[in-house]
Write a protein that holds these residues in place. Structure first.
Motif, PDB file in Angstrom:
ATOM      1  N   PRO A   1       9.989  17.491  -3.220  1.00 33.05           N
ATOM      2  CA  PRO A   1       9.886  18.521  -2.290  1.00 33.05           C
ATOM      3  C   PRO A   1       8.650  19.520  -2.218  1.00 33.05           C
ATOM      4  O   PRO A   1       8.169  20.102  -1.417  1.00 33.05           O
ATOM      5  N   ASP A   2       8.049  19.421  -3.779  1.00 28.67           N
ATOM      6  CA  ASP A   2       6.711  20.182  -3.490  1.00 28.67           C
ATOM      7  C   ASP A   2       5.740  19.601  -3.015  1.00 28.67           C
ATOM      8  O   ASP A   2       4.552  20.117  -2.889  1.00 28.67           O
ATOM      9  N   HIS A   3       5.758  18.177  -2.712  1.00 30.37           N
ATOM     10  CA  HIS A   3       4.644  17.529  -1.846  1.00 30.37           C
ATOM     11  C   HIS A   3       5.341  17.176  -0.594  1.00 30.37           C
ATOM     12  O   HIS A   3       5.150  15.817  -0.319  1.00 30.37           O
ATOM     13  N   ALA A   4       5.978  17.795   0.019  1.00 28.49           N
ATOM     14  CA  ALA A   4       6.559  17.334   1.180  1.00 28.49           C
ATOM     15  C   ALA A   4       5.615  16.883   2.342  1.00 28.49           C
ATOM     16  O   ALA A   4       4.511  17.233   2.528  1.00 28.49           O
ATOM     17  N   VAL A   5       6.101  15.839   3.020  1.00 30.12           N
ATOM     18  CA  VAL A   5       5.445  15.304   4.321  1.00 30.12           C
ATOM     19  C   VAL A   5       6.150  15.441   5.498  1.00 30.12           C
ATOM     20  O   VAL A   5       7.368  15.698   5.392  1.00 30.12           O
ATOM     21  N   VAL A   6       5.500  15.674   6.753  1.00 30.52           N
ATOM     22  CA  VAL A   6       6.098  15.763   8.029  1.00 30.52           C
ATOM     23  C   VAL A   6       5.544  14.830   8.815  1.00 30.52           C
ATOM     24  O   VAL A   6       4.380  14.365   8.895  1.00 30.52           O
ATOM     25  N   ALA A   7       6.478  14.344   9.967  1.00 35.82           N
ATOM     26  CA  ALA A   7       6.319  13.417  10.661  1.00 35.82           C
ATOM     27  C   ALA A   7       5.594  13.882  12.047  1.00 35.82           C
ATOM     28  O   ALA A   7       5.867  15.127  12.291  1.00 35.82           O
ATOM     29  N   LEU A   8       4.688  13.518  12.403  1.00 35.65           N
ATOM     30  CA  LEU A   8       3.744  14.036  13.578  1.00 35.65           C
ATOM     31  C   LEU A   8       3.917  13.185  14.919  1.00 35.65           C
ATOM     32  O   LEU A   8       4.112  13.731  16.061  1.00 35.65           O
TER      33      LEU A   8
ATOM     34  N   LEU B   1       4.756  21.382 -18.362  1.00 34.21           N
ATOM     35  CA  LEU B   1       3.709  22.335 -18.103  1.00 34.21           C
ATOM     36  C   LEU B   1       2.731  21.817 -16.712  1.00 34.21           C
ATOM     37  O   LEU B   1       1.737  22.471 -16.420  1.00 34.21           O
ATOM     38  N   HIS B   2       3.402  20.845 -16.138  1.00 31.99           N
ATOM     39  CA  HIS B   2       2.609  20.424 -14.710  1.00 31.99           C
ATOM     40  C   HIS B   2       1.432  20.015 -15.132  1.00 31.99           C
ATOM     41  O   HIS B   2       0.465  19.848 -14.117  1.00 31.99           O
ATOM     42  N   TRP B   3       0.879  19.369 -16.144  1.00 33.84           N
ATOM     43  CA  TRP B   3      -0.222  18.951 -16.432  1.00 33.84           C
ATOM     44  C   TRP B   3      -0.535  17.590 -16.062  1.00 33.84           C
ATOM     45  O   TRP B   3      -1.424  16.909 -15.565  1.00 33.84           O
ATOM     46  N   ILE B   4       0.691  16.830 -15.743  1.00 32.35           N
ATOM     47  CA  ILE B   4       0.825  15.650 -15.225  1.00 32.35           C
ATOM     48  C   ILE B   4       1.442  15.439 -13.995  1.00 32.35           C
ATOM     49  O   ILE B   4       2.906  16.345 -13.786  1.00 32.35           O
ATOM     50  N   ASN B   5       1.433  14.818 -12.799  1.00 34.60           N
ATOM     51  CA  ASN B   5       2.068  14.879 -11.482  1.00 34.60           C
ATOM     52  C   ASN B   5       3.378  13.975 -11.733  1.00 34.60           C
ATOM     53  O   ASN B   5       3.373  12.752 -12.043  1.00 34.60           O
ATOM     54  N   ALA B   6       4.658  14.501 -11.706  1.00 37.39           N
ATOM     55  CA  ALA B   6       5.800  13.920 -12.094  1.00 37.39           C
ATOM     56  C   ALA B   6       6.149  12.988 -10.974  1.00 37.39           C
ATOM     57  O   ALA B   6       6.860  12.108 -11.371  1.00 37.39           O
ATOM     58  N   THR B   7       5.499  12.609  -9.853  1.00 37.86           N
ATOM     59  CA  THR B   7       5.698  11.794  -8.769  1.00 37.86           C
ATOM     60  C   THR B   7       5.008  10.431  -9.127  1.00 37.86           C
ATOM     61  O   THR B   7       5.486   9.552  -8.750  1.00 37.86           O
ATOM     62  N   LEU B   8       4.033  10.729  -9.740  1.00 37.79           N
ATOM     63  CA  LEU B   8       3.063   9.639 -10.424  1.00 37.79           C
ATOM     64  C   LEU B   8       3.496   9.197 -11.707  1.00 37.79           C
ATOM     65  O   LEU B   8       3.340   7.803 -12.117  1.00 37.79           O
ATOM     66  N   VAL B   9       3.792  10.097 -12.699  1.00 38.03           N
ATOM     67  CA  VAL B   9       4.298   9.670 -13.900  1.00 38.03           C
ATOM     68  C   VAL B   9       5.569  10.596 -14.436  1.00 38.03           C
ATOM     69  O   VAL B   9       5.296  11.692 -14.606  1.00 38.03           O
ATOM     70  N   PRO B  10       6.636  10.215 -14.042  1.00 37.96           N
ATOM     71  CA  PRO B  10       7.942  10.875 -14.604  1.00 37.96           C
ATOM     72  C   PRO B  10       7.923  11.192 -16.069  1.00 37.96           C
ATOM     73  O   PRO B  10       7.410  10.481 -16.844  1.00 37.96           O
TER      74      PRO B  10
ATOM     75  N   ALA C   1       1.093  12.045  -0.259  1.00 40.56           N
ATOM     76  CA  ALA C   1       1.679  13.207  -0.940  1.00 40.56           C
ATOM     77  C   ALA C   1       0.731  13.799  -2.014  1.00 40.56           C
ATOM     78  O   ALA C   1       0.732  14.886  -2.357  1.00 40.56           O
ATOM     79  N   ASN C   2      -0.212  12.883  -2.435  1.00 40.25           N
ATOM     80  CA  ASN C   2      -0.950  12.995  -3.747  1.00 40.25           C
ATOM     81  C   ASN C   2      -2.262  13.646  -2.971  1.00 40.25           C
ATOM     82  O   ASN C   2      -3.401  13.599  -3.754  1.00 40.25           O
TER      83      ASN C   2
ATOM     84  N   THR D   1       0.771  -1.392   0.087  1.00 39.68           N
ATOM     85  CA  THR D   1      -0.043   0.069   0.021  1.00 39.68           C
ATOM     86  C   THR D   1       0.792   1.191  -0.013  1.00 39.68           C
ATOM     87  O   THR D   1       1.816   1.431   0.758  1.00 39.68           O
ATOM     88  N   PRO D   2       0.913   2.103  -1.079  1.00 39.37           N
ATOM     89  CA  PRO D   2       1.714   3.356  -1.034  1.00 39.37           C
ATOM     90  C   PRO D   2       1.215   4.445  -0.392  1.00 39.37           C
ATOM     91  O   PRO D   2       0.710   5.419  -0.836  1.00 39.37           O
ATOM     92  N   THR D   3       1.251   4.375   1.003  1.00 45.39           N
ATOM     93  CA  THR D   3       0.809   5.211   1.871  1.00 45.39           C
ATOM     94  C   THR D   3       1.495   6.874   1.880  1.00 45.39           C
ATOM     95  O   THR D   3       0.768   7.651   1.665  1.00 45.39           O
ATOM     96  N   VAL D   4       2.824   6.694   1.704  1.00 44.51           N
ATOM     97  CA  VAL D   4       3.284   7.930   1.579  1.00 44.51           C
ATOM     98  C   VAL D   4       2.698   8.899   0.067  1.00 44.51           C
ATOM     99  O   VAL D   4       2.813   9.864   0.220  1.00 44.51           O
ATOM    100  N   GLN D   5       2.758   7.910  -0.736  1.00 43.05           N
ATOM    101  CA  GLN D   5       2.244   8.592  -2.080  1.00 43.05           C
ATOM    102  C   GLN D   5       0.713   8.991  -2.110  1.00 43.05           C
ATOM    103  O   GLN D   5       0.498  10.030  -2.653  1.00 43.05           O
ATOM    104  N   MET D   6      -0.187   8.019  -1.313  1.00 39.91           N
ATOM    105  CA  MET D   6      -1.426   8.641  -1.059  1.00 39.91           C
ATOM    106  C   MET D   6      -1.308   9.772  -0.457  1.00 39.91           C
ATOM    107  O   MET D   6      -2.184  10.910  -0.622  1.00 39.91           O
TER     108      MET D   6
END
Lengths: 316, 251, 244
Positions: free
Chosen positions: A91-98, B26-35, A69-70, A62-67
């Motif tokens: 880094p644009d979708h940083a997460v923090v530990a609580l 153009l950031h139309w797709i999420n780079a973390t999900l689809v590089p 971050a998104n 289960t990809p919890t960190v991706q879930m």
């Protein structure tokens, strides 16, 4: 037409102000998550003025960190190294530990009694088979530490079937799970804590996005307070939460669950500070280790990975 | 338009990559999900030794498995074509293995064949063999009756009919089956590697654990390349065969 | 038995509960072109296959020739993966396992059917007429005593048909072949038949055998005479139907 309106209403309802807060687990309900279920049972979240908390069960992969971050969930259970990997690459979708449930990393290598070796250094010198997920950070760490290694490394397929059939065999595990299952199956083994080899990240860490913390610091604080309350109660008296989890997770029987919740106590309780608290030194150590393993790029700061302020109790 | 025909495939791939890269920029797709393609290329370049090692292991497994699936498949199809009873007896087994997903069977294969290459080959062969059997069997059983009558008139023996008529007449069916098996063998190899280790499958599994989606995509591209290469080799072999004997012309 | 090459006597043949032939008899004389005509479904192809040994009668006797029988089907039935030469040599290859010296065995027949320059081509590179010529050469390579032909020129145009009829008659004359030729075309029958056998629509009995008069005859007169006979025997409405 009426049915359609009703369904639309239900859907809208889910997105309205009465919306639930979602907490994603990274495995099936087991004592490692007991405090969260206890908080639910004790209505600790409501007492902190929070909306309903929906606990989403996890499973293998289960990809919890991706879930998190998104923005698919509000809070998630991740490991400390997953937080660092995410923040390094994303880094644009940083997460923090609580809140860190385990102060001592409960990851273990479970070895058949036939395997000779008093410690992992000797184990990694044997002509045996070690079954683990090759991508796990501690796997990389141990392989690096004991290089060159002798064992044959094979994928981990879950459960204990290979362990029960082969004698020159070790596999990955959690201190609170696989060793107890092996004992139950009549083949107790030697258990080696990975943390004793110097790899000791916080584990079963409650995290949220940096964005969420910045937007809703009060709600986040209350969430952590409720979680701490739940864990405090669970450690004292785990029966109710265990009963609930046993009903949700048919693969772990109740007696085993009770045993597991007992074994994990010493790995959870902190030597100093409150339950779930973290410190910069340990985060910094982990950052160094992951940089050395080239899992993350250099540049992460320990203080950015967890919220010291939230680590203190927040009272309503 | 006809002049552009040879370029249709490379052009469409190029167009897809450009659209993908632009969407990422153009950031139309999420780079973390689809590089992006460039990101993937960079990762493959950075870790080329690891990718090369994994790809060569997968290539080896695919080659062995495809050879096994093709030869065993053809032999089985030939045997089954000689007896309707045998063919019907074999049918439920074939349907079972075709419909049960290899991901479900693979962990069992580890028990029988152990970790490593034998299980990978077993998984890939199981997946690849059935289209070969199915296509070859249909082709062998559908020799045009008018040609069979011609050979009956010549009082040809069953072996002569098989060698001089049924086998060459079945070429198209066999070739189609092999092309389908090529892609499926790659899939079966990866499924085997997930449970038995080695190759691009293990690399994907490891990358997933580390949230390295760029590595996963790098592996997927390499797998596609392996599959395409196998089909290209088959196409080339077919061209050479056709040059020698026009086996794809209608009877 | 010098007066005949092959014969069928009082044959009855059933196929899938349908009576195709009942009390059917036909004698094939040496060095004679026998043409078989009749309404569709009367059993003409069945008779051919009886002589070819491809079908067995339920009762009656079939006497096949001492030497070999060959057959040319409605379609050329060339194997697409064999060259013209290899297709022609196929009967020899199946008989003996090898074709002997392929060049030696095939050369005369490639020459005879005018395909010497196309010997190494494959069937898909040939016209309809060329394919049929190759089929004839293939049938002739075993030096048969009896040649069976099942509407072999039906799919060809007028010119190709005429050329192949001419070729067939040349071969027949040269090798003193006995031919049994099935056709729907009375014109074709008039062009090649020494004997024209008209089969009944019911159970295929031979109602009438028309014999070509000796000596030179006018084609149009022969056609007119046989059309009239055909009309009467077959009870068709018009000469056009007879000629068609």
């Amino acid at each position: 037409m009426k049915l359609l309106s009703f369904l639309l209403f239900l859907n809208l309802g889910a997105n309205s102000a009465l919306a639930t807060v979602k907490l994603a687990l990274n495995w099936k309900p087991e004592p490692q998550f007991g405090g969260f279920y206890q908080a639910q049972i004790d209505k600790a979240f409501a007492a902190q003025g929070l909306p309903d908390v929906e606990i989403l069960e996890g499973g293998s992969g289960t990809p919890t960190v991706q879930m998190l971050a998104n923005d698919r969930v509000d809070y998630a259970i991740v490991s400390a190294e997953e937080i660092l990997t995410n923040n390094s690459r994303n880094p644009d979708h940083a997460v923090v530990a609580l809140f860190a449930v385990f102060q001592t990393n409960p990851q273990v290598l479970l070895c058949r009694p036939e395997v000779k070796g008093k410690n992992l250094s000797e184990i990694f010198n044997q002509n045996i088979t070690i079954s683990w997920q090759a991508g796990l950070t501690y796997a990389l760490y141990l392989k690096n530490k004991f290089h060159p290694t002798t064992p044959q490394f094979v994928p981990y397929l879950g459960g204990l079937s290979s362990y029960l059939q082969r004698d020159q065999f070790c596999q990955q595990g959690f201190a609170t799970s696989e060793p107890l299952l092996a004992e139950n199956a009549g083949k107790p083994g030697h258990v080696f804590l990975v943390s004793q080899e110097g790899f000791n990240p916080y584990t079963t860490v409650v995290a949220t996005t940096l964005k969420n913390w910045r937007s809703n610091p009060t709600e986040v604080g209350h969430f952590v307070a409720a979680v701490r309350q739940g864990w405090t109660a669970y450690l004292q008296s785990p029966q109710n939460a265990n009963a609930k989890m046993s009903g949700l997770n048919k693969s772990m029987e109740r007696p085993l669950m009770d045993k597991s919740s007992n074994v994990q106590k010493k790995l959870i309780e902190a030597e100093t500070g409150e339950l779930g608290t973290m410190n910069s030194t340990r985060w910094q150590d982990l950052i160094h280790q992951l940089e050395e393993l080239k899992v993350i790029k250099p540049g992460l700061k320990a203080a950015d990975q967890f919220l010291e302020q939230v680590a203190k109790t927040v009272t309503k | 338009m006809r002049k552009l025909l040879p370029f249709a495939s490379p052009l469409s791939i190029l167009a897809m990559l450009i659209v993908w890269q632009v969407s990422a920029n153009l950031h139309w797709i999420n780079a973390t999900l689809v590089p992006s393609p460039l990101q993937i290329a960079q990762t493959v370049l950075e870790q080329r030794a690891e990718f090369a090692q994994a790809a060569s292991e997968t290539c080896r497994a695919v080659a062995i498995s495809f050879a096994l699936a093709s030869s065993l498949g053809l032999i089985l199809a030939l045997s089954l074509s000689t007896s309707e009873f045998l063919e019907r007896a074999f049918l439920p087994i074939a349907i079972f293995f075709q419909t049960v997903p290899i991901i479900a069977i693979a962990p069992l294969l580890v028990i029988y064949f152990g970790f490593g290459l034998p299980t990978v080959i077993a998984a890939a062969t199981i997946v690849g063999i059935f289209p070969v059997i199915a296509s070859a069997l249909v082709a062998l059983n559908n020799t045009p009756p008018i040609q069979l009558e011609l050979f009956a008139f010549y009082r040809a023996t069953p072996l002569q009919i098989l060698w001089h008529l049924r086998l060459p007449a079945a070429y198209l069916g066999v070739y189609s089956g092999l092309r389908i098996a090529a892609g499926l063998t790659v899939i079966g190899t990866v499924a085997g590697e997930f449970v038995a280790g080695g190759g691009l499958g293990a690399l994907i599994d490891s990358a997933r654990t580390q949230q390295r989606i760029d590595v996963v995509f790098g592996c997927l591209f390499l797998l596609a390349l392996i599959g395409l290469s196998l089909i290209f080799l088959l196409t080339l072999a077919n061209r050479l065969v056709q040059k020698w004997r026009p086996l794809l012309q209608a009877l | 038995m010098a007066d005949l090459v092959s014969q069928i006597q009082n044959v009855e043949l059933q196929f899938r509960e349908r009576l195709i032939l009942k009390d059917f008899s036909l004698v094939l004389k040496p060095n004679t072109v026998h043409v078989l005509m009749g309404p569709s479904g009367c059993g003409k192809s069945t008779v051919l296959r009886l002589f070819a040994g491809l079908l067995r009668a339920n009762s009656g006797t079939i006497q096949l020739p001492e030497k070999s029988v060959s057959m040319v089907f409605q379609e050329p039935r060339l194997l697409p993966w064999l060259s013209v030469r290899e297709n022609i040599l196929l009967p020899l290859k199946l008989k003996s396992g090898k074709a002997g010296s392929p060049e030696k065995a095939s050369a005369p027949w490639l020459q005879a059917v005018n395909l010497a320059d196309s010997a190494d081509l494959f069937p898909h590179q040939l016209s309809g007429g060329m394919k049929m010529r190759a089929a004839i050469a293939r049938a002739m390579i075993t030096s048969p005593q009896l040649l069976l032909l099942d509407e072999p020129f039906a799919a060809l145009d007028e010119i190709q048909r005429a050329n192949l009829q001419k070729l067939l008659l040349e071969i027949q004359t040269r090798d003193q072949l006995t031919i049994l030729f099935v056709t729907h075309s009375l014109v074709e029958a008039c062009q090649i038949a020494d004997e024209l056998h008209l089969m009944d629509g019911k159970h295929g009995k031979i109602r009438e055998t028309l014999v070509r008069p000796e000596g030179q005859i006018n084609f149009a007169q022969l056609l007119a005479a046989w059309s009239e006979e055909y009309k009467q025997v077959m009870q068709v409405q018009s000469a056009a139907e007879a000629i068609a």
